[in-house]
Design a protein around this motif. Structure first.
Motif, PDB file in Angstrom:
ATOM      1  N   VAL A  52       0.826  -1.210   0.000  1.00 53.95           N
ATOM      2  CA  VAL A  52       0.000   0.000   0.000  1.00 53.95           C
ATOM      3  C   VAL A  52       0.859   1.259   0.000  1.00 53.95           C
ATOM      4  O   VAL A  52       2.058   1.223   0.244  1.00 53.95           O
ATOM      5  N   HIS A  53       0.209   2.358  -0.321  1.00 54.60           N
ATOM      6  CA  HIS A  53       0.697   3.736  -0.190  1.00 54.60           C
ATOM      7  C   HIS A  53       1.627   4.185  -1.306  1.00 54.60           C
ATOM      8  O   HIS A  53       1.345   5.180  -1.970  1.00 54.60           O
ATOM      9  N   ARG A  54       2.745   3.505  -1.569  1.00 54.73           N
ATOM     10  CA  ARG A  54       3.698   4.074  -2.521  1.00 54.73           C
ATOM     11  C   ARG A  54       3.473   3.613  -3.952  1.00 54.73           C
ATOM     12  O   ARG A  54       3.910   4.260  -4.889  1.00 54.73           O
ATOM     13  N   GLY A  55       2.807   2.487  -4.108  1.00 53.73           N
ATOM     14  CA  GLY A  55       2.632   1.965  -5.453  1.00 53.73           C
ATOM     15  C   GLY A  55       1.661   2.809  -6.272  1.00 53.73           C
ATOM     16  O   GLY A  55       0.637   3.263  -5.771  1.00 53.73           O
ATOM     17  N   LYS A  62      -5.758  -0.058  -5.372  1.00 56.73           N
ATOM     18  CA  LYS A  62      -6.935  -0.718  -4.809  1.00 56.73           C
ATOM     19  C   LYS A  62      -6.649  -1.203  -3.388  1.00 56.73           C
ATOM     20  O   LYS A  62      -7.512  -1.098  -2.491  1.00 56.73           O
ATOM     21  N   ALA A  63      -5.445  -1.742  -3.148  1.00 59.41           N
ATOM     22  CA  ALA A  63      -5.082  -2.186  -1.806  1.00 59.41           C
ATOM     23  C   ALA A  63      -5.039  -1.016  -0.835  1.00 59.41           C
ATOM     24  O   ALA A  63      -5.521  -1.117   0.304  1.00 59.41           O
ATOM     25  N   THR A  64      -4.491   0.104  -1.281  1.00 54.42           N
ATOM     26  CA  THR A  64      -4.440   1.299  -0.431  1.00 54.42           C
ATOM     27  C   THR A  64      -5.846   1.779  -0.100  1.00 54.42           C
ATOM     28  O   THR A  64      -6.140   2.150   1.049  1.00 54.42           O
ATOM     29  N   GLY A  66      -8.521  -0.026   0.058  1.00 53.22           N
ATOM     30  CA  GLY A  66      -9.126  -0.962   1.002  1.00 53.22           C
ATOM     31  C   GLY A  66      -8.589  -0.766   2.405  1.00 53.22           C
ATOM     32  O   GLY A  66      -9.347  -0.776   3.384  1.00 53.22           O
ATOM     33  N   TYR A  67      -7.286  -0.572   2.516  1.00 60.42           N
ATOM     34  CA  TYR A  67      -6.636  -0.415   3.820  1.00 60.42           C
ATOM     35  C   TYR A  67      -7.056   0.884   4.495  1.00 60.42           C
ATOM     36  O   TYR A  67      -7.486   0.892   5.650  1.00 60.42           O
ATOM     37  N   GLU A  68      -6.968   1.981   3.776  1.00 61.12           N
ATOM     38  CA  GLU A  68      -7.340   3.274   4.367  1.00 61.12           C
ATOM     39  C   GLU A  68      -8.854   3.403   4.523  1.00 61.12           C
ATOM     40  O   GLU A  68      -9.338   4.109   5.411  1.00 61.12           O
ATOM     41  N   GLY A  69      -9.592   2.716   3.652  1.00 56.88           N
ATOM     42  CA  GLY A  69     -11.049   2.695   3.815  1.00 56.88           C
ATOM     43  C   GLY A  69     -11.440   2.007   5.113  1.00 56.88           C
ATOM     44  O   GLY A  69     -12.387   2.432   5.800  1.00 56.88           O
ATOM     45  N   ALA A  70     -10.704   0.952   5.483  1.00 55.37           N
ATOM     46  CA  ALA A  70     -10.959   0.270   6.759  1.00 55.37           C
ATOM     47  C   ALA A  70     -10.658   1.197   7.931  1.00 55.37           C
ATOM     48  O   ALA A  70     -11.369   1.189   8.945  1.00 55.37           O
ATOM     49  N   ARG A  71      -9.645   2.023   7.800  1.00 60.01           N
ATOM     50  CA  ARG A  71      -9.310   2.965   8.861  1.00 60.01           C
ATOM     51  C   ARG A  71     -10.465   3.940   9.087  1.00 60.01           C
ATOM     52  O   ARG A  71     -10.811   4.279  10.220  1.00 60.01           O
ATOM     53  N   ASP A  72     -11.064   4.390   8.007  1.00 57.68           N
ATOM     54  CA  ASP A  72     -12.189   5.316   8.151  1.00 57.68           C
ATOM     55  C   ASP A  72     -13.407   4.616   8.757  1.00 57.68           C
ATOM     56  O   ASP A  72     -14.166   5.233   9.516  1.00 57.68           O
ATOM     57  N   LYS A  73     -13.589   3.335   8.444  1.00 53.49           N
ATOM     58  CA  LYS A  73     -14.674   2.578   9.087  1.00 53.49           C
ATOM     59  C   LYS A  73     -14.453   2.495  10.586  1.00 53.49           C
ATOM     60  O   LYS A  73     -15.394   2.637  11.372  1.00 53.49           O
ATOM     61  N   VAL A  74     -13.209   2.267  11.013  1.00 49.55           N
ATOM     62  CA  VAL A  74     -12.894   2.243  12.442  1.00 49.55           C
ATOM     63  C   VAL A  74     -13.179   3.607  13.061  1.00 49.55           C
ATOM     64  O   VAL A  74     -13.764   3.701  14.148  1.00 49.55           O
ATOM     65  N   ARG A  75     -12.764   4.667  12.369  1.00 47.83           N
ATOM     66  CA  ARG A  75     -13.000   6.015  12.892  1.00 47.83           C
ATOM     67  C   ARG A  75     -14.469   6.229  13.183  1.00 47.83           C
ATOM     68  O   ARG A  75     -14.847   6.724  14.255  1.00 47.83           O
ATOM     69  N   ARG A  76     -15.314   5.850  12.244  1.00 50.43           N
ATOM     70  CA  ARG A  76     -16.758   6.033  12.436  1.00 50.43           C
ATOM     71  C   ARG A  76     -17.283   5.097  13.516  1.00 50.43           C
ATOM     72  O   ARG A  76     -18.153   5.474  14.307  1.00 50.43           O
ATOM     73  N   PHE A  77     -16.745   3.889  13.577  1.00 49.70           N
ATOM     74  CA  PHE A  77     -17.224   2.863  14.507  1.00 49.70           C
ATOM     75  C   PHE A  77     -17.029   3.281  15.956  1.00 49.70           C
ATOM     76  O   PHE A  77     -17.874   3.003  16.814  1.00 49.70           O
ATOM     77  N   PRO A 276       2.214  -2.927   6.467  1.00 52.47           N
ATOM     78  CA  PRO A 276       1.122  -3.022   7.447  1.00 52.47           C
ATOM     79  C   PRO A 276       0.304  -4.296   7.286  1.00 52.47           C
ATOM     80  O   PRO A 276       0.507  -5.078   6.355  1.00 52.47           O
ATOM     81  N   ILE A 277      -0.635  -4.469   8.202  1.00 51.20           N
ATOM     82  CA  ILE A 277      -1.480  -5.665   8.235  1.00 51.20           C
ATOM     83  C   ILE A 277      -2.653  -5.414   7.283  1.00 51.20           C
ATOM     84  O   ILE A 277      -3.783  -5.151   7.701  1.00 51.20           O
ATOM     85  N   ILE A 278      -2.388  -5.504   5.999  1.00 54.17           N
ATOM     86  CA  ILE A 278      -3.350  -5.051   4.988  1.00 54.17           C
ATOM     87  C   ILE A 278      -4.592  -5.930   4.968  1.00 54.17           C
ATOM     88  O   ILE A 278      -5.722  -5.439   5.087  1.00 54.17           O
TER      89      ILE A 278
END
Length: 406
Positions: A52-55, A62-64, A66-77, A276-278
């Motif tokens: 993720v991130h640099r590619g 797409k991996a980035t 998914g990974y950062e999208g999960a972070r935003d889900k946690v933020r809202r959760f 990271p734990i993608i």
């Protein structure tokens, strides 16, 4: 809430163990995974496995996402203010150790106090023991009442102006005690201390709002809430995280690296060294979607009903000692007279019933209870009253078996 429909989402539950239908009552240790989580992890590995991130290529993007999208889900959760306050870790243990190693060692000195409780999981005791040894700070304990709860009077008596950190579990993994986190945080802040919450046993089972609780740090694990193993979260207030130094150094967390010095990325990435734990994060995001579709309020009510039903059933059995308060989260910890908890768990397993036995990573609490170990049945969204009935019937068989043996 249609529990039978929910159960269909968990493929592992539809099997026999030792010739009996599986009754899984060990979710406090790790929960089972719904098919949507399994599918999300499989899809990542099958369709867009990439770092993720640099590619700049399609799979990396797409991996980035998914990974950062999960972070935003946690933020809202958990209702964090920003994704910068959401750090992905290996789990609750890593999250607490990060705070102890980074914030604790930088902000404590001889004469300062760290306040915790005797009911804590080892993961919220040992890091503070080590931090106290490294800094000269003093470790203090809020006393427990006879039923395994704490009082705010005792909290006020224990926390002083020397207290710099208060660390407390939200829900006890042994007693089911639900601690008054918001009120304790308020007392801590009145004395200038920060509040860390071990949310491993609360986040999967009740609505969490870190802004309402006003805790400074909050830690939890994905594997106890339907997510994959090896993924967890550290929430921290932004101004505290910005002032903290990373505890792991290497790729991903750097800004510029020179021969003799380096600078760090901004939050949250400065705490996420290495690849990271993608897949874990993507799976955790899918678990959050699943839980929110059911509703955390419905999950909490369902589990508390099961716990009260189990207490009623166990209360009618002679020779059973139950530990913890009447009002509790969805678990029941107990002992059967003259039978070791490991033997109880072994006989129950022969009936296809999975419970946990041992000290539950809470040896100081076992000492306080004056036992070496206990057995524990813990409930989750997929459990039913029929599971409780099977458990009680199995416990009765256990009791009869050992009464005949001895």
């Amino acid at each position: 809430m249609d529990v039978n429909k929910i159960r269909q989402s968990f493929p592992i539950l539809h099997q026999e163990v030792n010739g009996h239908p599986l009754v899984y009552l060990d979710s406090a240790a790790t929960s089972q995974k719904p098919q949507v989580v399994i599918d999300a992890v499989e899809q990542y590995y099958r369709e867009y496995n990439s770092n993720v991130h640099r590619g700049v290529h399609t799979l990396g993007t797409k991996a980035t996402d998914g990974y950062e999208g999960a972070r935003d889900k946690v933020r809202r959760f958990i209702n964090a203010k920003s994704t910068q306050e959401v750090i992905f870790t290996r789990g609750t243990t890593t999250s607490i150790n990060t705070v102890a190693s980074s914030y604790g060692k930088a902000n404590l000195q001889e004469g300062d106090e760290i306040v915790i409780t005797p009911m804590e999981h080892h993961s919220n005791i040992i890091p503070w023991q080590q931090t106290a040894k490294a800094t000269g700070a003093t470790l203090k304990y809020i006393p427990l009442q006879a039923d395994g709860t704490i009082t705010l009077d005792d909290v006020k008596a224990t926390i002083t102006n020397k207290t710099k950190i208060v660390a407390m579990m939200h829900v006890s993994n042994v007693l089911g005690t639900i601690n008054p986190i918001k009120e304790v945080a308020e007392i801590a802040h009145e004395h200038g201390a920060v509040m860390l919450v071990d949310g491993a046993q609360s986040t999967p089972h009740m609505r969490i709002d870190v802004q309402y609780l006003d805790c400074d740090f909050f830690a939890f694990s994905g594997h106890k809430m339907g997510g994959p193993t090896g993924i967890g979260v550290l929430y921290g207030k932004k101004h505290l995280l910005e002032a903290m130094e990373p505890v792991e150094f290497g790729g991903e967390m750097i800004d510029f690296v020179n021969l003799y010095d380096s600078t760090w990325k901004e939050l949250p990435w400065k705490f996420e060294g290495g690849t990271p734990i993608i897949a874990g994060a993507i799976g955790l995001g899918a678990a959050i979607d699943f839980l929110e579709e059911i509703g955390l309020e419905a999950i909490e009510a369902h589990e508390q009903q099961l716990a009260q039903y189990a207490l009623e059933r166990l209360g009618s059995m002679e020779g059973v000692t139950v530990y913890g308060p009447e009002e509790r989260a969805g678990l029941v910890t107990f002992n059967l007279d003259d039978v070791h908890p490991h033997d109880v768990a072994t006989v129950l397993d022969a009936e296809g019933i999975a419970v946990r036995a041992g000290h539950h990573c809470a040896q100081p609490l076992m000492k306080w209870l004056d036992v070496s170990a206990t057995a524990r049945a813990s409930f989750y969204v997929y459990n039913t009253k029929e599971d409780v009935d099977a458990f009680v019937a199995g416990l009765q068989k256990t009791k009869e078996f050992f009464s005949n043996v001895f």
